[in-house]
Every structure is written in structure tokens, then in C-alpha cells.
Design a protein around this motif. Sequence first.
Motif, mmCIF file in Angstrom:
data_model
loop_
_atom_site.group_PDB
_atom_site.id
_atom_site.type_symbol
_atom_site.label_atom_id
_atom_site.label_comp_id
_atom_site.label_asym_id
_atom_site.label_seq_id
_atom_site.Cartn_x
_atom_site.Cartn_y
_atom_site.Cartn_z
ATOM 1 N N ALA A 85 36.470 -48.163 -11.656
ATOM 2 C CA ALA A 85 35.263 -47.513 -12.183
ATOM 3 C C ALA A 85 35.319 -45.878 -12.294
ATOM 4 C CB ALA A 85 34.097 -47.670 -11.569
ATOM 5 N N LEU A 86 36.012 -45.528 -11.333
ATOM 6 C CA LEU A 86 36.270 -43.706 -11.197
ATOM 7 C C LEU A 86 37.119 -43.436 -12.444
ATOM 8 C CD1 LEU A 86 35.185 -41.486 -9.529
ATOM 9 C CD2 LEU A 86 37.447 -41.823 -8.109
ATOM 10 N N SER A 87 38.173 -44.202 -12.381
ATOM 11 C CA SER A 87 39.244 -43.860 -13.696
ATOM 12 C C SER A 87 38.582 -43.923 -15.177
ATOM 13 C CB SER A 87 40.376 -44.552 -13.560
ATOM 14 O OG SER A 87 40.152 -45.823 -13.441
ATOM 15 N N VAL A 88 37.423 -44.882 -15.212
ATOM 16 C CA VAL A 88 36.797 -45.064 -16.524
ATOM 17 C C VAL A 88 35.841 -43.854 -16.657
ATOM 18 C CG1 VAL A 88 34.856 -46.333 -17.743
ATOM 19 C CG2 VAL A 88 36.955 -47.405 -16.588
ATOM 20 N N VAL A 89 35.315 -43.328 -15.578
ATOM 21 C CA VAL A 89 34.281 -42.381 -15.806
ATOM 22 C C VAL A 89 35.055 -41.052 -16.109
ATOM 23 C CG1 VAL A 89 32.805 -40.716 -14.473
ATOM 24 C CG2 VAL A 89 32.501 -43.260 -14.356
ATOM 25 N N ARG A 90 36.168 -40.773 -15.198
ATOM 26 C CA ARG A 90 36.916 -39.648 -15.659
ATOM 27 C C ARG A 90 37.558 -39.513 -17.177
ATOM 28 N NH1 ARG A 90 40.619 -40.077 -10.675
ATOM 29 N NH2 ARG A 90 39.033 -39.129 -9.037
ATOM 30 N N ALA A 91 37.819 -40.676 -17.588
ATOM 31 C CA ALA A 91 38.423 -40.696 -18.906
ATOM 32 C C ALA A 91 37.382 -40.840 -20.049
ATOM 33 C CB ALA A 91 39.339 -41.870 -19.022
ATOM 34 N N LEU A 92 36.179 -41.206 -20.006
ATOM 35 C CA LEU A 92 35.367 -41.549 -20.696
ATOM 36 C C LEU A 92 33.845 -40.791 -20.868
ATOM 37 C CD1 LEU A 92 35.658 -45.354 -21.406
ATOM 38 C CD2 LEU A 92 36.964 -43.659 -22.712
ATOM 39 N N SER A 93 33.334 -40.500 -19.582
ATOM 40 C CA SER A 93 32.199 -39.599 -19.404
ATOM 41 C C SER A 93 31.235 -40.519 -20.054
ATOM 42 C CB SER A 93 32.247 -38.230 -19.656
ATOM 43 O OG SER A 93 33.188 -37.620 -19.057
ATOM 44 N N HIS A 146 40.891 -61.221 -12.915
ATOM 45 C CA HIS A 146 41.459 -61.635 -11.534
ATOM 46 C C HIS A 146 40.543 -62.403 -10.880
ATOM 47 C CE1 HIS A 146 40.525 -57.857 -10.087
ATOM 48 N NE2 HIS A 146 40.602 -58.087 -9.064
ATOM 49 N N ALA A 147 39.168 -61.833 -10.568
ATOM 50 C CA ALA A 147 38.276 -61.916 -9.629
ATOM 51 C C ALA A 147 37.712 -63.335 -10.100
ATOM 52 C CB ALA A 147 37.006 -61.051 -9.590
ATOM 53 N N VAL A 160 38.987 -53.766 -15.691
ATOM 54 C CA VAL A 160 39.513 -53.062 -14.633
ATOM 55 C C VAL A 160 40.429 -54.116 -13.479
ATOM 56 C CG1 VAL A 160 37.788 -51.316 -14.752
ATOM 57 C CG2 VAL A 160 37.356 -53.366 -13.215
ATOM 58 N N SER A 161 41.286 -53.392 -12.760
ATOM 59 C CA SER A 161 41.800 -54.319 -12.040
ATOM 60 C C SER A 161 41.894 -54.198 -10.352
ATOM 61 C CB SER A 161 43.568 -54.084 -12.151
ATOM 62 O OG SER A 161 43.743 -52.522 -11.975
ATOM 63 N N ASP A 162 40.617 -53.345 -10.027
ATOM 64 C CA ASP A 162 40.543 -53.263 -8.490
ATOM 65 C C ASP A 162 39.613 -54.437 -8.178
ATOM 66 O OD1 ASP A 162 38.130 -52.829 -9.669
ATOM 67 O OD2 ASP A 162 37.706 -50.913 -8.477
ATOM 68 N N GLU A 163 39.685 -54.393 -6.928
ATOM 69 C CA GLU A 163 38.803 -55.778 -6.284
ATOM 70 C C GLU A 163 37.214 -55.372 -6.538
ATOM 71 O OE1 GLU A 163 39.494 -58.519 -4.802
ATOM 72 O OE2 GLU A 163 41.421 -58.060 -5.446
ATOM 73 N N PRO A 164 36.427 -56.581 -6.684
ATOM 74 C CA PRO A 164 35.024 -56.355 -6.586
ATOM 75 C C PRO A 164 34.574 -55.890 -5.370
ATOM 76 C CG PRO A 164 35.677 -58.731 -6.649
ATOM 77 C CD PRO A 164 36.963 -57.850 -6.543
ATOM 78 N N HIS A 217 41.385 -51.994 -23.716
ATOM 79 C CA HIS A 217 42.089 -51.094 -22.723
ATOM 80 C C HIS A 217 41.812 -51.121 -21.259
ATOM 81 C CE1 HIS A 217 44.069 -47.067 -22.436
ATOM 82 N NE2 HIS A 217 43.579 -47.049 -21.217
ATOM 83 N N GLN A 218 42.728 -51.211 -20.467
ATOM 84 C CA GLN A 218 42.702 -51.612 -19.125
ATOM 85 C C GLN A 218 42.664 -50.344 -18.073
ATOM 86 O OE1 GLN A 218 45.184 -54.280 -17.366
ATOM 87 N NE2 GLN A 218 43.942 -54.978 -15.824
ATOM 88 N N TYR A 219 41.677 -50.205 -17.299
ATOM 89 C CA TYR A 219 41.607 -49.039 -16.269
ATOM 90 C C TYR A 219 41.814 -49.795 -14.813
ATOM 91 C CZ TYR A 219 40.054 -46.053 -19.880
ATOM 92 O OH TYR A 219 39.930 -45.176 -21.092
ATOM 93 N N PRO A 220 42.357 -48.815 -14.003
ATOM 94 C CA PRO A 220 42.339 -49.324 -12.721
ATOM 95 C C PRO A 220 40.994 -49.643 -11.902
ATOM 96 C CG PRO A 220 43.371 -47.255 -12.596
ATOM 97 C CD PRO A 220 42.970 -47.634 -14.310
#
Length: 396
Positions: free
Chosen positions: A7-15, A26-27, A370-374, A2-5
Motif C-alpha cells: 500500500a505504501l508504494s501505491v500511495v507514493r507512486a499515485l497519491s 496469493h492470499a 499487491v504482493s505483501d501479506e494481508p 500494474h503490480q506494487y509491493p
Amino acid sequence: MHQYPDALSVVRALSPEEPVILNRPHAAARAARFFAEKFPGKSLYAVKANPSPDLLKVLWGAGVTHYDVASIAEVRLVRSVLPEAVLCFMHPVKSKGAIAEAYKVHGVRVFSLDSHEELAKIVEATDGATDLSLCVRLRVSSEFSELSLAAKFGIDLADAAPLLQATRQVADALGVCFHVGSQAMTPFAYVTAIERVRAAIVDAAVTVDIIDVGGGFPSIYPGMEPPPLEDYFGAIDRAAESLPVSYSSELWCEPGRALCAEYSSLVVKVEKGRGEELYINDGAYGALYDAAHVGWRFPVRCLTEGRSDVLTAFSFYGPTCDDADFMEGPFQLPADIQAGDYIEVGMLGAYGAAMKTAFNGFGQAEAIEVSDEPMASQYTGERQDPRAKDNVVSLR
Ligand SMILES: *Cc1c(COP(=O)(O)O)cnc(C)c1O
């Protein structure tokens, strides 16, 4: 996967109750393309920095064809994941069984050594093979690096000539390699090491086919902002060009950290707060080995919304029952961070995600893309060139 945008969205979705590793393919691909395009020679990925099969495939896809492996288990792993990769067995102390299997079963032709005993072992284990590329590891200074690799491996310059000559006798291609230490903070580290290579070559009066400048290319951490990698490549290129064998030799490097540091971060949960100490659910025996054992500082951010903008310097305790499971930091986090909050720890793709053990029953960690920048990057071109500071011309 599963891909998330982010870290914040991972925490929101999964706690998540357990630590979660966040991977940024990508990095890693961007770092690999950078080395493939800009290093003035061939780049071997040093697999020990992070042997994850997913990462190996990303690097391969981005143009990394050569892999620096250090154990027979790494040879088998990379061969199974990347059947066409060129494997270079660059640990200077190997067992005869490992050399024989690498040569006969996995097609390995490149080996490093730093002693006459190891040379004899390689010749014997390969039944006197005549198609070997053999790299003599020279001991060089680690004084410009954050982590030394100088004590353990490498032959001293004073003893190098006979070994270079003996290796020349049996090698199809002769190389000289070294390692300036990990996280080398100045290109000068390579220039001085290459000067030592020059002395060794002149002393031995041998022709050399490969100059391998090893790993040590830095990444970005709090308090450790290295010059741009282009400066390293330029300095290495100029130093290597001035060697007496430059017209006939290939230039190689073995980046580990620089290719994968940006690949992963880690989401941890705060289990307890005690003043300026936070008890988190990963630590010295997990992905934060370097934070505990060598006091490495990694960038952090709080993932719980609404916390104070005022930052305080925290230290971390990991989850095991061992006092050594302590990370001094300092890690700058909101002053009112508390139990139940989440933290993202960045720049853990190298010597982080790969170090997790199951000590004391901790060590499970899911990996999510995740797809955001490091948190920092050597490769986005947004960083100010540190040399600019020395060149500022005031307009007033
Ligand atoms: C560890 C190692 C590397 C990679 O070093 P980095 O500092 O991560 O770039 C390269 N070559 C050898 C022989 C190593 O032992």
C-alpha cells in the motif's frame, strides 16, 4: 494490471484522490488450497462474498471447482468466467424463470429449498428432471456467529420430515444444508447444527447423500480472533462421521468470507479531521458497508510516514451527505493523523470490495495488485493456537 509491493508504494507512486482496492491473489489462492486440502469434503465458494471475476479465476486455479450461487446473475457470471465450474443454486427462494434458465442453459443440477412450494417450482421449471441434487435447508441457531442468518431461511426441525420425504421422491441425490451464521466464533456452532441434522434424518427416515454445513467459517478481525480452522474441520468431521448416513453421504461446505477476506484491502484518504473523527473518502455505501451498518471493526494502518507512535481511537465519516455514513470503530491510528494522510483498511475482501455502490456519486475505485501479506491471516501458521493458553504448564 500494474503490480506494487504494498500500500505504501501505491500511495507514493499515485497519491490517489479516489479510494483504491488492493488485491492479493496469493492470499486467496492460499485460502483456497487450504480448504481444498484440509476440509474433509468438498468446498463450494459462496460467490456473494466477492463475485470479482479476477478472484473467481484465482480460486479456480487453486482447486475450487464448485460454486455456491444465489441469483441468476451470479449463475451467468460464474458460467461466463469459469465455463467448467460446477454451479450450485443455493438460494432457497428462486423464481421459476431463474431455475429454468439455470437448469436448461447453464447446466445447473444442484438446488436448495426450504418449502414444499419451492420443491414444486423446481420440479415444474425443470420439466420433472430426474438428475437433480436437492438440498433441504434446515433452520439452525446463529447464536455462535457475529452475523445471523437464522431468521430468513430454513425449515424448522418440527416440519422437516415431510419435506425431506417429498424431496427424496424427486431427487436423484438428497442433501441437507444449513448456515450457522457468518463469522462463527466456535466450531461448536457446527456440532450443534449437525445434531439437528441428525434429528431431522432420523425423524424422516430417509437416506441422505449430501451433508452441507454451509458457510460461516471465520476470518480474523480486531477483537475477533477465532480458533484455528483445523479445529472447525475436525469438529465437523467427527460430528458428520457419527451421523447414521455417514457411510453413504458426501460432506460439503460453502465458505465465503474465509476464502476471500484476506484478498483485499482498501486505501482511503483523510479529507478532514474533527477531533477523534476522521472524514475519509469511502464509507457505508462503499467498501465499508459492514463497518457502518453492523459496526464491524477492520484493522487499519496509517500510510503517511513520520506520524506519532501514540495511537488514538478514531471514528470515520464516509463521503456521502448521509449521517448513516458513519463508522464508529474504534480504529486505532496515530494521534496526529490529519487531512491529506492515507489509511489502509485491511481484511476487506469479503463483503467489502463487493458492496460498493455509486450512491451520491462516490464509488469509483481502481483495483491494483499487491504482493505483501494481508494484515492478518488464518493460513500462514504464524498465529498462536488459542487453545495453547488453556494448556500452559508453568516451568517455574
Ligand atoms: C452467505 C452464504 C454463504 C457464505 O457465508 P460466509 O459466512 O461468508 O462463509 C454460504 N452459503 C449460503 C447459503 C449463504 O447465504
